[in-house]
Design a protein around this motif. Structure first.
Motif, PDB file in Angstrom:
ATOM      1  N   GLN A 277       0.903  -1.111  -0.049  1.00  0.00           N
ATOM      2  CA  GLN A 277       0.001  -0.186   0.320  1.00  0.00           C
ATOM      3  C   GLN A 277       0.835   1.366   0.035  1.00  0.00           C
ATOM      4  OE1 GLN A 277      -2.471  -0.701   3.581  1.00  0.00           O
ATOM      5  NE2 GLN A 277      -4.332  -0.955   2.278  1.00  0.00           N
ATOM      6  N   ILE A 278       0.281   2.201  -0.604  1.00  0.00           N
ATOM      7  CA  ILE A 278       1.283   3.552  -0.624  1.00  0.00           C
ATOM      8  C   ILE A 278       0.248   4.608  -0.306  1.00  0.00           C
ATOM      9  CG2 ILE A 278       1.474   3.682  -3.085  1.00  0.00           C
ATOM     10  CD1 ILE A 278       4.006   4.925  -2.949  1.00  0.00           C
ATOM     11  N   LYS A 279       0.496   5.541   0.639  1.00  0.00           N
ATOM     12  CA  LYS A 279      -0.388   6.671   0.910  1.00  0.00           C
ATOM     13  C   LYS A 279       0.371   7.864   0.907  1.00  0.00           C
ATOM     14  CE  LYS A 279      -1.322   7.182   5.347  1.00  0.00           C
ATOM     15  NZ  LYS A 279      -1.788   7.197   6.699  1.00  0.00           N
ATOM     16  N   VAL A 280      -0.122   8.886   0.263  1.00  0.00           N
ATOM     17  CA  VAL A 280       0.612  10.352   0.173  1.00  0.00           C
ATOM     18  C   VAL A 280       0.083  11.295   0.806  1.00  0.00           C
ATOM     19  CG1 VAL A 280       1.482  11.692  -1.683  1.00  0.00           C
ATOM     20  CG2 VAL A 280       1.380   9.423  -2.266  1.00  0.00           C
ATOM     21  N   GLU A 281       0.677  11.820   1.717  1.00  0.00           N
ATOM     22  CA  GLU A 281       0.003  13.005   2.711  1.00  0.00           C
ATOM     23  C   GLU A 281       0.955  14.227   2.402  1.00  0.00           C
ATOM     24  OE1 GLU A 281      -1.312  10.323   6.588  1.00  0.00           O
ATOM     25  OE2 GLU A 281      -0.652  12.230   6.997  1.00  0.00           O
ATOM     26  N   ASP A 282       0.411  15.473   2.478  1.00  0.00           N
ATOM     27  CA  ASP A 282       1.035  16.743   2.360  1.00  0.00           C
ATOM     28  C   ASP A 282       0.850  17.295   3.959  1.00  0.00           C
ATOM     29  OD1 ASP A 282       1.845  16.985  -0.159  1.00  0.00           O
ATOM     30  OD2 ASP A 282      -0.163  17.420  -0.690  1.00  0.00           O
ATOM     31  N   LYS A 283       2.117  17.235   4.378  1.00  0.00           N
ATOM     32  CA  LYS A 283       2.506  17.923   5.652  1.00  0.00           C
ATOM     33  C   LYS A 283       2.982  19.180   5.674  1.00  0.00           C
ATOM     34  CE  LYS A 283       1.910  13.512   8.448  1.00  0.00           C
ATOM     35  NZ  LYS A 283       2.645  12.468   9.367  1.00  0.00           N
ATOM     36  N   ASN A 284       2.464  20.276   5.696  1.00  0.00           N
ATOM     37  CA  ASN A 284       3.049  21.381   5.678  1.00  0.00           C
ATOM     38  C   ASN A 284       3.665  21.509   4.194  1.00  0.00           C
ATOM     39  OD1 ASN A 284       2.394  22.313   8.483  1.00  0.00           O
ATOM     40  ND2 ASN A 284       4.301  21.588   8.919  1.00  0.00           N
ATOM     41  N   THR A 285       4.867  21.716   4.001  1.00  0.00           N
ATOM     42  CA  THR A 285       5.341  21.785   2.791  1.00  0.00           C
ATOM     43  C   THR A 285       6.055  20.597   1.997  1.00  0.00           C
ATOM     44  OG1 THR A 285       7.592  22.719   3.652  1.00  0.00           O
ATOM     45  CG2 THR A 285       5.941  24.249   3.132  1.00  0.00           C
ATOM     46  N   VAL A 286       5.794  19.661   3.139  1.00  0.00           N
ATOM     47  CA  VAL A 286       6.484  18.344   2.733  1.00  0.00           C
ATOM     48  C   VAL A 286       5.410  17.120   2.212  1.00  0.00           C
ATOM     49  CG1 VAL A 286       8.113  16.322   3.370  1.00  0.00           C
ATOM     50  CG2 VAL A 286       8.528  18.769   4.139  1.00  0.00           C
ATOM     51  N   THR A 287       5.855  16.662   1.184  1.00  0.00           N
ATOM     52  CA  THR A 287       5.012  15.519   0.716  1.00  0.00           C
ATOM     53  C   THR A 287       5.605  14.272   1.145  1.00  0.00           C
ATOM     54  OG1 THR A 287       4.273  16.873  -1.292  1.00  0.00           O
ATOM     55  CG2 THR A 287       3.980  14.480  -1.245  1.00  0.00           C
ATOM     56  N   ILE A 288       4.957  13.399   1.967  1.00  0.00           N
ATOM     57  CA  ILE A 288       5.549  12.338   2.453  1.00  0.00           C
ATOM     58  C   ILE A 288       4.632  10.893   1.984  1.00  0.00           C
ATOM     59  CG2 ILE A 288       5.876  10.857   4.356  1.00  0.00           C
ATOM     60  CD1 ILE A 288       5.804  13.358   6.272  1.00  0.00           C
ATOM     61  N   CYS A 289       5.461   9.992   1.323  1.00  0.00           N
ATOM     62  CA  CYS A 289       5.028   8.723   0.801  1.00  0.00           C
ATOM     63  C   CYS A 289       5.060   7.981   1.693  1.00  0.00           C
ATOM     64  CB  CYS A 289       5.622   8.341  -0.671  1.00  0.00           C
ATOM     65  SG  CYS A 289       5.633   9.760  -1.789  1.00  0.00           S
ATOM     66  N   TYR A 290       3.963   7.210   2.413  1.00  0.00           N
ATOM     67  CA  TYR A 290       4.132   5.939   3.106  1.00  0.00           C
ATOM     68  C   TYR A 290       3.868   4.720   2.576  1.00  0.00           C
ATOM     69  CZ  TYR A 290       3.625   9.776   6.815  1.00  0.00           C
ATOM     70  OH  TYR A 290       3.686  10.829   7.747  1.00  0.00           O
ATOM     71  N   VAL A 291       5.093   4.038   2.420  1.00  0.00           N
ATOM     72  CA  VAL A 291       4.984   2.824   1.820  1.00  0.00           C
ATOM     73  C   VAL A 291       4.806   1.651   2.688  1.00  0.00           C
ATOM     74  CG1 VAL A 291       5.955   0.991   0.040  1.00  0.00           C
ATOM     75  CG2 VAL A 291       6.296   3.592  -0.256  1.00  0.00           C
ATOM     76  N   THR A 292       3.894   0.578   2.445  1.00  0.00           N
ATOM     77  CA  THR A 292       3.587  -0.469   3.498  1.00  0.00           C
ATOM     78  C   THR A 292       3.789  -1.685   2.656  1.00  0.00           C
ATOM     79  OG1 THR A 292       2.219   0.725   4.817  1.00  0.00           O
ATOM     80  CG2 THR A 292       2.258  -1.750   5.041  1.00  0.00           C
ATOM     81  N   GLY A 293       4.851  -2.578   2.892  1.00  0.00           N
ATOM     82  CA  GLY A 293       4.940  -3.530   2.172  1.00  0.00           C
ATOM     83  C   GLY A 293       6.518  -3.890   1.695  1.00  0.00           C
ATOM     84  N   ASP A 294       6.424  -4.581   0.478  1.00  0.00           N
ATOM     85  CA  ASP A 294       7.829  -4.601  -0.191  1.00  0.00           C
ATOM     86  C   ASP A 294       7.534  -3.709  -1.368  1.00  0.00           C
ATOM     87  OD1 ASP A 294       7.813  -6.731   1.331  1.00  0.00           O
ATOM     88  OD2 ASP A 294       7.358  -8.191  -0.341  1.00  0.00           O
ATOM     89  N   ILE A 295       8.917  -3.401  -1.626  1.00  0.00           N
ATOM     90  CA  ILE A 295       9.310  -2.377  -3.127  1.00  0.00           C
ATOM     91  C   ILE A 295       9.969  -3.280  -3.893  1.00  0.00           C
ATOM     92  CG2 ILE A 295      10.228  -0.282  -3.917  1.00  0.00           C
ATOM     93  CD1 ILE A 295       9.720   1.057  -1.272  1.00  0.00           C
ATOM     94  N   ASP A 296       9.453  -4.093  -4.889  1.00  0.00           N
ATOM     95  CA  ASP A 296      10.221  -5.002  -5.669  1.00  0.00           C
ATOM     96  C   ASP A 296       9.367  -5.159  -6.971  1.00  0.00           C
ATOM     97  OD1 ASP A 296       7.758  -6.566  -5.161  1.00  0.00           O
ATOM     98  OD2 ASP A 296       8.779  -8.242  -4.176  1.00  0.00           O
ATOM     99  N   ILE A 297       9.863  -6.050  -7.654  1.00  0.00           N
ATOM    100  CA  ILE A 297       9.490  -6.433  -9.230  1.00  0.00           C
ATOM    101  C   ILE A 297       7.993  -6.274  -9.007  1.00  0.00           C
ATOM    102  CG2 ILE A 297       9.715  -8.814  -8.948  1.00  0.00           C
ATOM    103  CD1 ILE A 297      10.765  -8.639 -12.007  1.00  0.00           C
ATOM    104  N   ASN A 298       7.210  -6.869  -8.187  1.00  0.00           N
ATOM    105  CA  ASN A 298       5.715  -7.127  -8.302  1.00  0.00           C
ATOM    106  C   ASN A 298       4.934  -5.946  -8.046  1.00  0.00           C
ATOM    107  OD1 ASN A 298       5.887 -10.062  -8.559  1.00  0.00           O
ATOM    108  ND2 ASN A 298       6.729  -9.922  -6.734  1.00  0.00           N
ATOM    109  N   THR A 299       5.546  -4.871  -7.118  1.00  0.00           N
ATOM    110  CA  THR A 299       4.857  -3.949  -6.488  1.00  0.00           C
ATOM    111  C   THR A 299       5.490  -2.622  -7.099  1.00  0.00           C
ATOM    112  OG1 THR A 299       6.435  -3.548  -4.911  1.00  0.00           O
ATOM    113  CG2 THR A 299       4.581  -4.902  -4.355  1.00  0.00           C
ATOM    114  N   ALA A 300       6.538  -2.718  -7.909  1.00  0.00           N
ATOM    115  CA  ALA A 300       7.119  -1.466  -8.382  1.00  0.00           C
ATOM    116  C   ALA A 300       6.188  -0.674  -9.541  1.00  0.00           C
ATOM    117  CB  ALA A 300       8.595  -1.636  -9.352  1.00  0.00           C
ATOM    118  N   PRO A 301       5.586  -1.538 -10.452  1.00  0.00           N
ATOM    119  CA  PRO A 301       4.641  -0.613 -11.307  1.00  0.00           C
ATOM    120  C   PRO A 301       3.666   0.098 -10.548  1.00  0.00           C
ATOM    121  CG  PRO A 301       4.975  -2.945 -12.004  1.00  0.00           C
ATOM    122  CD  PRO A 301       5.597  -2.955 -10.592  1.00  0.00           C
ATOM    123  N   ASP A 302       2.779  -0.404  -9.421  1.00  0.00           N
ATOM    124  CA  ASP A 302       1.993   0.510  -8.710  1.00  0.00           C
ATOM    125  C   ASP A 302       2.673   1.636  -8.105  1.00  0.00           C
ATOM    126  OD1 ASP A 302      -0.204  -0.911  -9.811  1.00  0.00           O
ATOM    127  OD2 ASP A 302      -0.011  -2.482  -8.091  1.00  0.00           O
TER     128      ASP A 302
END
Lengths: 111, 133
Positions: free
Chosen positions: A2-27
């Motif tokens: 899962q990936i959630k993107v939140e803007d906190k003040n001036t910073v955009t934070i991407c919270y990734v949950t799980g693996d970052i690999d060949i299966n999930t990279a496209p999403d």
């Protein structure tokens, strides 16, 4: 994964949950592309809930960094497990990416 | 020795690594998670290379995978039906000129994370070893 993107003040934070690999990279790339299209100036990827990264995941992050730098933005990473951080060190990608120990440290360092 | 054959499909990558990690855990329940991480990653990189670069993603071309534990180390062989390659010819992904390249880190990580990595002369079969303690 899962990936959630939140803007906190001036910073955009991407919270990734799980693996970052060949299966999930496209999403993950689709979400990163939306951040790039928005030309977010300060972007942080929080690795606190990332368990695994492979070479496809590293490639996705390198591409994200290149695209953000292309419009003058900044990308930082934070809260990595020692094991995942060691992959960045082995591949010397720790020379490209600024990796902060905690989200607060990373957000503060953007200022 | 366990021998298996998989299709050149993306799903085979995680199936191969899951089979091998489960095999290790069935023989050695206390295997350290960092060692399992390294083995999972290197199996997935080897199988991915076999599918994409070796078999050119032709689903009907198989990838042969065999593995066993001997003297407290795992030995894994991944073989494709391709023409092979020479790992010594690969560029160093840690060189300053290559750091921004998006590919080329898989084989490098295999050499760094496993204790031994050996390609056959043709370059279509890789044997990897790693101590389990």
């Amino acid at each position: 994964m899962q990936i959630k993107v939140e803007d906190k003040n001036t910073v955009t934070i991407c919270y990734v949950t799980g693996d970052i690999d060949i299966n999930t990279a496209p999403d993950i790339k689709k979400t990163f592309d939306r951040v790039i299209q928005g030309k977010k100036p300060k972007v942080l990827v929080n690795f606190q809930s990332v368990n695994y990264v492979d070479s496809s995941g590293l490639a996705t992050l390198v591409e994200f960094l290149k695209n953000i730098r292309a419009y003058g933005g900044k990308l930082k990473l934070c809260t990595m497990s020692p094991k995942i951080k060691s992959l960045f060190e082995i591949t010397k990608l720790d020379r490209l990416f600024e990796i902060a120990p905690a989200e607060g440290d990373a957000v503060t360092s953007f200022a | 020795m366990v021998t298996t054959q998989m299709k050149s499909e993306t799903d085979s990558i995680r199936h191969a690594s899951a089979d091998i990690v489960n095999f290790i855990l069935s023989k050695k329940k206390d295997a350290h998670r960092d060692i399992l991480f390294d083995i999972k990653l290197c199996v997935e990189e080897a199988v991915r290379n076999a599918i994409v670069h070796g078999n050119k993603s032709e689903p009907n071309l198989p990838v042969d995978i065999s593995y066993d534990i001997a003297d407290n180390k795992i030995i894994i062989v991944v073989e494709d039906r391709g023409t092979g390659f020479h790992p010594a010819n690969l560029p160093d992904p840690t060189h300053a000129d290559n750091l921004f390249k998006e590919s080329g880190r898989g084989v490098y990580l295999m050499y760094k994370l496993m204790d031994k990595v050996h390609y056959n002369a043709r370059g279509n079969s890789v044997t990897m070893e790693k101590a389990l303690a």
